[in-house]
Design an enzyme around this catalytic site. Structure first.
Site, PDB file in Angstrom:
ATOM      1  N   GLN A   1       5.108  15.547 -18.328  1.00 35.04           N
ATOM      2  CA  GLN A   1       5.357  15.083 -19.695  1.00 35.04           C
ATOM      3  C   GLN A   1       4.205  15.403 -20.634  1.00 35.04           C
ATOM      4  O   GLN A   1       4.431  15.770 -21.798  1.00 35.04           O
ATOM      5  CB  GLN A   1       5.579  13.565 -19.647  1.00 35.04           C
ATOM      6  CG  GLN A   1       6.069  12.947 -20.948  1.00 35.04           C
ATOM      7  CD  GLN A   1       6.435  11.478 -20.728  1.00 35.04           C
ATOM      8  OE1 GLN A   1       7.136  11.130 -19.781  1.00 35.04           O
ATOM      9  NE2 GLN A   1       5.938  10.614 -21.600  1.00 35.04           N
TER      10      GLN A   1
ATOM     11  N   TYR B   1       0.828  -1.205   0.000  1.00 35.57           N
ATOM     12  CA  TYR B   1       0.000   0.000   0.000  1.00 35.57           C
ATOM     13  C   TYR B   1       0.868   1.262   0.000  1.00 35.57           C
ATOM     14  O   TYR B   1       0.693   2.157  -0.830  1.00 35.57           O
ATOM     15  CB  TYR B   1      -0.918  -0.012   1.223  1.00 35.57           C
ATOM     16  CG  TYR B   1      -1.875   1.156   1.300  1.00 35.57           C
ATOM     17  CD1 TYR B   1      -2.867   1.328   0.332  1.00 35.57           C
ATOM     18  CD2 TYR B   1      -1.806   2.078   2.338  1.00 35.57           C
ATOM     19  CE1 TYR B   1      -3.756   2.396   0.400  1.00 35.57           C
ATOM     20  CE2 TYR B   1      -2.690   3.140   2.416  1.00 35.57           C
ATOM     21  CZ  TYR B   1      -3.657   3.302   1.444  1.00 35.57           C
ATOM     22  OH  TYR B   1      -4.537   4.351   1.511  1.00 35.57           O
TER      23      TYR B   1
ATOM     24  N   THR C   1      -8.981   9.144   8.764  1.00 36.48           N
ATOM     25  CA  THR C   1     -10.322   9.721   8.634  1.00 36.48           C
ATOM     26  C   THR C   1     -11.335   8.720   9.170  1.00 36.48           C
ATOM     27  O   THR C   1     -11.158   7.513   9.031  1.00 36.48           O
ATOM     28  CB  THR C   1     -10.618  10.027   7.150  1.00 36.48           C
ATOM     29  OG1 THR C   1      -9.590  10.881   6.639  1.00 36.48           O
ATOM     30  CG2 THR C   1     -11.953  10.711   6.979  1.00 36.48           C
TER      31      THR C   1
END
Length: 432
Positions: free
Chosen positions: A269, A252, A282
């Site tokens: 780019q 992760y 959260t």
């Protein structure tokens, strides 16, 4: 003799950090108005999913009472599926009426794609964008997300839900892309580590390719995990991090780091208009209660009267932000001109031990207010620390305050109380 009229239930009052009542969430920033009524939002995520059949009158009355505290006058927009307790079956129904959404001029109405839109954060973002009157397409493979989080919008002319894995290319016309798709809790992202890395890289590659073709603005929700177990405290956006690239969390952590690399590659780019939000812890309604996160773990254990589990000595620190503050920050960032990474989190820091005590206190307060005091005071028990669990995590949100004029409004205590009531209502309803 006529039956006594039911007494109206007093709504829950929510106060911000300055003691002012919160009646709306969101604000107008950068020419984009995202302010909506808190009552309308609550009617969506704190709504009953079904009602009990007629023989269960007392239980039904208790459920309606609990939900009325949150949903206020918006009950008519809620699904009334019927639960048959004798055969443990539900008769589902579609909504008879959708929640009210703003009527926007075509020039102001945006076509917005939300990947991972059926997840915890995604579903709250979808609710906000729908109420604001935009056209929203949700892309989700339902690995961790659930249809029920956005089912109240299915059939709405502004809403479309597509079962799709972002690892495969997807074609659509859109103006903005919120790329949230990726399992975010340790049990989920460690379940298939290779798939997690693949989702972070291939999913981001596909969505950036879509943004390049459609000239859509692209926002990726990165994470505080890119800082690893930090040696700088609090963490600012210019800190490069301290990450174990081969540990159990690396799929992760490093997946999100490479997703950021890819995002800025397309920006430099190919000129893709990008935004990067680094989200810190959260919490809020619709969090999966069994996904191993500390907030949901503590609340569910305390509500069930089980001892609360703290890993390690409880001295490691975390900061927690409420879901509405995060959605405010994401929408502000998307519509701002800021292309650098931005931390979105709450600077109020707690040790895990302190946080467990706060959750216990709030659960006891809610149970006492609802005349269901706990049979006993739950204990806090300590267990060994998982591998690579960071000791300190707190955001430096100076950049968000300066460039987005954003800072958290919800105190941890007020957010926790709403979440406790959400889980408690789910338990009364029988769906948890």
């Amino acid at each position: 003799m006529s039956a006594a009229q039911p007494q109206p239930v007093a709504p829950i009052r929510t106060l911000d950090k300055n003691g002012n009542a919160i009646s709306t969430v969101g604000f107008e920033r950068f020419g984009f108005d995202c302010e909506v009524s808190l009552d309308i939002l609550r009617s969506l995520y704190l709504r009953p999913h079904y009602v009990i059949t007629a023989p269960q009158d007392e239980k039904l009355e208790e459920e309606e009472k609990v939900h009325a505290k949150f949903t206020g006058p918006y009950g008519e927009y809620q699904s009334k599926s019927i639960f048959h307790p004798d055969i443990q079956s539900i008769s589902y129904t579609t909504l008879s009426r959708f929640p009210p959404v703003k009527l926007l001029a075509p020039s102001k109405r945006k076509r917005i794609l939300v990947t991972g839109g059926a997840g915890f954060v995604g579903s709250h973002l979808v609710d906000r964008l729908m109420i604001l009157g935009h056209e929203v397409t949700v892309l989700d493979n339902f690995f961790t997300g659930s249809k029920t989080t956005v089912s109240h919008w299915v059939g709405h002319p502004n809403f479309e839900m597509v079962r799709h894995d972002v690892v495969e290319p997807f074609m659509i016309e859109c103006d903005q892309i919120y790329h949230l798709a990726c399992p975010a809790s340790p049990p989920h992202y460690q379940f298939n580590a290779v798939k997690t890395v693949k989702t972070s890289f291939m999913g981001t590659l596909n969505m950036l390719g879509l943004a390049k073709r459609t000239k859509a603005r692209f926002l990726i929700t990165s994470t505080s995990e890119v800082y690893g177990d930090p040696e700088v405290h609090p963490q600012h956006e210019d800190y490069w991090g301290h990450v174990n690239p081969i540990g159990p969390r690396a799929c992760y952590d490093e997946g999100k780091r490479v997703a950021e690399t890819l995002t800025y590659g397309f920006h430099r780019q190919d000129g893709v208009d990008v935004r990067v939000a680094r989200i810190f812890n959260t919490y809020g309604p619709r969090m999966n209660p069994f996904d191993g996160r500390v907030v949901s773990n503590f609340i569910v254990q305390a509500l069930r009267g089980e001892d609360m589990t703290v890993y390690g000595d409880g001295k490691q620190t975390r900061s927690f932000q409420y879901i509405h503050d995060l959605i405010d920050g994401l929408i502000a960032l998307m519509n701002s001109g800021e292309t650098r990474p931005v931390n979105l989190g709450n600077g109020d820091e707690f040790t895990i031990g302190q946080f467990a005590e706060l959750v216990r206190e709030i659960v006891e307060k809610v149970q006492t207010e609802d005349s269901t005091p706990p049979a006993r005071r739950v204990n806090i028990v300590y267990k060994p620390m998982p591998t690579d669990d960071p000791q300190k995590r707190r955001p430096d949100t100076t950049r968000a305050k300066q460039v987005l004029d954003w800072q958290p409004r919800w105190t941890v205590r007020m957010g926790l109380e709403e979440m406790v009531r959400y889980y408690k209502a789910k338990m009364i309803e029988g769906s948890l």
